[in-house]
Design an enzyme around this catalytic site. Structure first.
Site, mmCIF file in Angstrom:
data_model
loop_
_atom_site.group_PDB
_atom_site.id
_atom_site.type_symbol
_atom_site.label_atom_id
_atom_site.label_comp_id
_atom_site.label_asym_id
_atom_site.label_seq_id
_atom_site.Cartn_x
_atom_site.Cartn_y
_atom_site.Cartn_z
ATOM 1 N N ASP A 110 0.950 -0.989 0.012
ATOM 2 C CA ASP A 110 -0.098 0.022 0.032
ATOM 3 C C ASP A 110 0.764 1.227 -0.050
ATOM 4 O O ASP A 110 2.061 1.203 0.400
ATOM 5 C CB ASP A 110 -0.871 -0.142 1.296
ATOM 6 C CG ASP A 110 -2.150 0.860 1.050
ATOM 7 O OD1 ASP A 110 -2.435 1.322 0.074
ATOM 8 O OD2 ASP A 110 -2.833 1.023 2.132
ATOM 9 N N HIS A 111 0.119 2.356 -0.073
ATOM 10 C CA HIS A 111 0.708 3.619 -0.284
ATOM 11 C C HIS A 111 2.367 4.003 0.100
ATOM 12 O O HIS A 111 2.576 3.768 1.156
ATOM 13 C CB HIS A 111 0.155 4.523 0.817
ATOM 14 C CG HIS A 111 -1.387 4.939 0.419
ATOM 15 N ND1 HIS A 111 -1.893 5.758 -0.381
ATOM 16 C CD2 HIS A 111 -2.662 4.289 0.923
ATOM 17 C CE1 HIS A 111 -2.889 5.783 -0.592
ATOM 18 N NE2 HIS A 111 -3.491 4.774 0.280
ATOM 19 N N GLU A 183 -4.211 8.543 7.946
ATOM 20 C CA GLU A 183 -3.935 6.891 7.834
ATOM 21 C C GLU A 183 -2.624 6.580 7.940
ATOM 22 O O GLU A 183 -1.714 7.017 6.942
ATOM 23 C CB GLU A 183 -4.740 6.184 6.634
ATOM 24 C CG GLU A 183 -4.392 4.598 6.635
ATOM 25 C CD GLU A 183 -4.876 4.118 5.326
ATOM 26 O OE1 GLU A 183 -6.093 3.044 5.564
ATOM 27 O OE2 GLU A 183 -4.483 4.226 4.253
ATOM 28 N N HIS A 227 -9.669 8.850 3.778
ATOM 29 C CA HIS A 227 -9.010 7.932 4.657
ATOM 30 C C HIS A 227 -9.858 8.114 6.320
ATOM 31 O O HIS A 227 -10.321 9.367 6.520
ATOM 32 C CB HIS A 227 -7.789 8.063 5.068
ATOM 33 C CG HIS A 227 -7.025 7.301 3.798
ATOM 34 N ND1 HIS A 227 -5.851 7.656 3.370
ATOM 35 C CD2 HIS A 227 -7.015 6.160 3.080
ATOM 36 C CE1 HIS A 227 -5.200 7.046 2.414
ATOM 37 N NE2 HIS A 227 -6.003 6.065 2.081
ATOM 38 N N HIS A 266 -9.828 4.535 -3.089
ATOM 39 C CA HIS A 266 -9.203 4.650 -1.752
ATOM 40 C C HIS A 266 -10.072 5.368 -0.610
ATOM 41 O O HIS A 266 -10.886 5.997 -1.162
ATOM 42 C CB HIS A 266 -7.786 5.528 -1.948
ATOM 43 C CG HIS A 266 -6.990 4.570 -2.230
ATOM 44 N ND1 HIS A 266 -5.384 4.592 -2.354
ATOM 45 C CD2 HIS A 266 -6.802 3.281 -3.162
ATOM 46 C CE1 HIS A 266 -4.686 4.066 -2.552
ATOM 47 N NE2 HIS A 266 -5.379 3.020 -3.363
ATOM 48 N N ASN A 288 -9.911 -0.302 -1.298
ATOM 49 C CA ASN A 288 -8.919 -0.383 0.016
ATOM 50 C C ASN A 288 -9.886 -0.522 1.136
ATOM 51 O O ASN A 288 -10.880 0.134 1.198
ATOM 52 C CB ASN A 288 -7.935 0.792 0.239
ATOM 53 C CG ASN A 288 -6.939 0.704 -0.647
ATOM 54 O OD1 ASN A 288 -6.800 -0.147 -1.623
ATOM 55 N ND2 ASN A 288 -5.700 1.121 -0.339
#
Length: 360
Positions: A110-111, A183, A227, A266, A288
């Site tokens: 992820d990210h 997040e 998020h 997302h 996500n």
């Protein structure tokens, strides 16, 4: 016919063209696969159990912080060594255990922001080493998130990483347009709202650049995503924008494919079923899922502790008598399992919401 019929590898971690075939099948059948953030073997099996029972494919992903936790909080991370080691350990664990659940799994990270690129470099080193031995990368895919950087640098740097991944037929997800909220240590709660919405011209520029390198890429386009969980009305999602992206690219490249771009959702926690459905109908293949699952995992453990408090205060002695042992109550396999069960239930709910259940 189900998703398994389009895959050469039916169970366990899938790679290369199988990932692309799976995502294209998602678009054709109008469903998306939840990407579950994992921090431990316990969260891994919770998600696998849900997907197995629901007859659904699954994406398991690890963030930079989640990877460091997988390695252990006692391991230093000044040079991303814990995050690299934890991600690699999680990958090997998932590759070992996933086949027992008889579902296809996309193994993703992820990210990865600019400051975390050494983490991605280390994982790609592991991918290339694994590729030399097995003819495929360790991970199915990675995400590079340079959305906070200047657009041209974002695209050109993403292209360089896709060039590195391309010989392994490895998927790369990129982000354009900032996802708001907070997040995993990334805080975008104060960004300008206009930066949360990506323009069709940007999507085409990315597609045009990356498609010359490899067909194995997806785009996390901003359409107001945030998020975390916020009060109703605070998040203004516009999934209809994704249709404009698809139509713009379709006209530019003169294709008959109505969804030429693989899109990612997302910041889905707290979104409505209608918002998910509209985004999925416009070509979203991956959603996500993290914040809601963290809470779901907690609830099982929390409720168990509250219910059995009098059996957990001491090793010996409870309401049944001062000499009664409490081991069967405080054994971690008992109370951790309660968290797994409530997380599994929440993943099953997501699989239903995204119409992924029953797709195998």
């Amino acid at each position: 016919m189900g998703a398994s019929d389009v895959l050469s590898r039916k169970t366990g971690v899938i790679v290369g063209d199988d990932v692309r075939k799976l995502f294209k099948y998602c678009q054709e059948k109008k469903f998306a696969i939840p990407a579950v953030n994992m921090t431990s073997s316990s969260t891994v099996v919770s998600a696998l159990e849900a997907a197995r029972d629901s007859k659904s494919p699954l994406i398991l992903q690890v963030s930079q912080g989640g990877a460091a936790y997988f390695a252990g909080k006692g391991v230093g991370n000044s040079k991303q060594e814990a995050s690299i080691g934890g991600a690699v350990a999680a990958a090997h664990y998932i590759r070992s255990i996933a086949p027992y659940y008889n579902i296809p799994v996309v193994l993703h990270t992820d990210h990865c922001a600019k400051k975390l690129l050494p983490w991605l470099d280390g994982m790609l080193d592991a991918d290339e080493a694994y590729f030399k031995l097995h003819g495929e990368p360790l991970f199915s895919s990675h995400m590079i998130d340079l959305s906070e950087e200047e657009k041209d640098w974002n695209i050109s740097t993403t292209a360089k990483y896709l060039q590195r991944a391309a010989p392994m037929s490895q998927w790369l997800e990129m982000e354009i347009g900032i996802t708001g909220g907070e997040e995993d240590g990334v805080n975008n709660e104060d960004v300008d709202n206009n930066s949360l919405y990506t323009q069709p011209e940007d999507i085409y520029e990315i597609y045009s650049t990356l498609s010359k390198i490899s067909p194995y890429f997806s785009i996390a386009a901003g359409f107001g995503n945030v998020h975390g969980v916020y009060s109703p009305g605070n998040v203004k999602l516009h999934p209809e924008l994704l249709s404009k992206h698809q139509n713009y690219v379709k006209e530019k490249i003169e294709t008959s494919d109505p969804k030429p771009v693989f899109l990612v959702f997302h910041g889905g926690s707290g979104s409505s079923k209608q918002e998910f459905s509209e985004a999925i109908s416009n070509g979203v293949v991956k959603v996500n899922l993290d914040t809601d699952l963290q809470y779901a995992y907690l609830t099982g453990i929390r409720d168990y502790i509250l219910k059995n408090k009098d059996y957990l205060m001491t090793q010996v002695g409870n309401p049944e008598g001062p000499g009664k042992p409490n081991k069967k109550f405080y054994d971690p396999r008992v109370w951790v399992r309660e968290g797994e069960k409530t997380m599994t239930t929440r993943v099953k709910e997501a699989l239903q919401d995204f119409d992924a259940a029953g797709q195998l």
